[in-house]
Design a protein around this motif. Sequence first.
Motif, short mmCIF file in Angstrom:
data_model
loop_
_atom_site.label_atom_id
_atom_site.label_comp_id
_atom_site.label_asym_id
_atom_site.label_seq_id
_atom_site.Cartn_x
_atom_site.Cartn_y
_atom_site.Cartn_z
N PHE A 129 37.91 49.26 40.02
CA PHE A 129 38.44 47.91 40.25
C PHE A 129 37.56 47.13 41.22
O PHE A 129 37.31 45.93 41.02
CB PHE A 129 39.88 47.99 40.78
N ARG A 130 37.08 47.79 42.25
CA ARG A 130 36.26 47.10 43.24
C ARG A 130 34.94 46.64 42.62
O ARG A 130 34.46 45.54 42.89
CB ARG A 130 35.99 48.00 44.44
N GLN A 175 34.41 39.60 37.95
CA GLN A 175 35.01 39.70 36.62
C GLN A 175 36.54 39.79 36.64
O GLN A 175 37.17 39.85 35.59
CB GLN A 175 34.43 40.91 35.88
N LEU A 176 37.12 39.81 37.84
CA LEU A 176 38.56 39.85 37.97
C LEU A 176 39.06 38.55 38.60
O LEU A 176 38.31 37.84 39.28
CB LEU A 176 39.00 41.03 38.84
N ARG A 177 40.34 38.25 38.38
CA ARG A 177 40.93 37.05 38.95
C ARG A 177 40.78 37.06 40.47
O ARG A 177 40.97 38.09 41.11
CB ARG A 177 42.42 36.98 38.61
N HIS A 231 44.35 40.91 30.06
CA HIS A 231 45.02 39.62 30.27
C HIS A 231 45.62 39.49 31.67
O HIS A 231 45.85 38.36 32.14
CB HIS A 231 46.11 39.41 29.22
N GLY A 232 45.85 40.62 32.33
CA GLY A 232 46.45 40.55 33.66
C GLY A 232 45.46 40.50 34.81
O GLY A 232 45.82 40.11 35.92
N THR A 233 44.21 40.90 34.55
CA THR A 233 43.26 41.00 35.67
C THR A 233 41.95 40.26 35.45
O THR A 233 41.33 39.82 36.43
CB THR A 233 42.90 42.48 35.95
N PHE A 234 41.51 40.10 34.22
CA PHE A 234 40.18 39.55 33.98
C PHE A 234 40.12 38.06 34.34
O PHE A 234 41.07 37.31 34.07
CB PHE A 234 39.76 39.71 32.52
#
Length: 201
Positions: free
Chosen positions: A142-143, A150-152, A195-198
């Motif tokens: 995730f980090r 690339q994450l919200r 859809h929840g993180t990108f």
Amino acid sequence: MTQEAPSKSVRTRERILDAAAEVLSRKGYAGTRLTDVAEAAGVQAPAIYYYFASRDDLVEEVMWTGAHRVRAHLEEVLAALSADTEPRDRLLVAVEAHLRYELQISAYTTAAVRNAGQVPEHLRERPAAEESAYSRLWRELFRDAQDAGQLRADLDINVFRLLLLGSMNWAVEWWNPRTRSLDDLVRATQDMVRHGTFAHP
């Protein structure tokens, strides 16, 4: 050089562990009896004490093996990816690797996940160390995606990581291959991450 075949004793110990993982994954800690394990392993129940001092020692070994093997499996899967694989795509690959290993490949990991809250605390210490290492592996995934932008921007990656791992592990309790394919489950979970993180342009 040819690899030396494992001894009969090693093979028997492994067979007992395999049987214990299968019984533990189905019946849980409270319902696992050594007689059931012995029957599944094709040995006499007293023979188990030659390899494990007690039922709890056997259960602890299954729990540790399950936690260790899923981590090793994910590390191997990620290492096999090409160097230019995007961090967010590595996350999606990790989701699939976890679910398939937990639900299809390893009774050990199914047993470890299903019984984590059932076994006495003294049986949790060694498996918990492996679980912590596995959690760190996901934290790095995730980090890396976050550092790559690339994450919200508003995403709390620690909270989402724990929610994701919790929901995937809970699948051992409700997933039924007769009503929903594993492919469908993998896709739905990947969509949840996508859809929840990108981050989207």
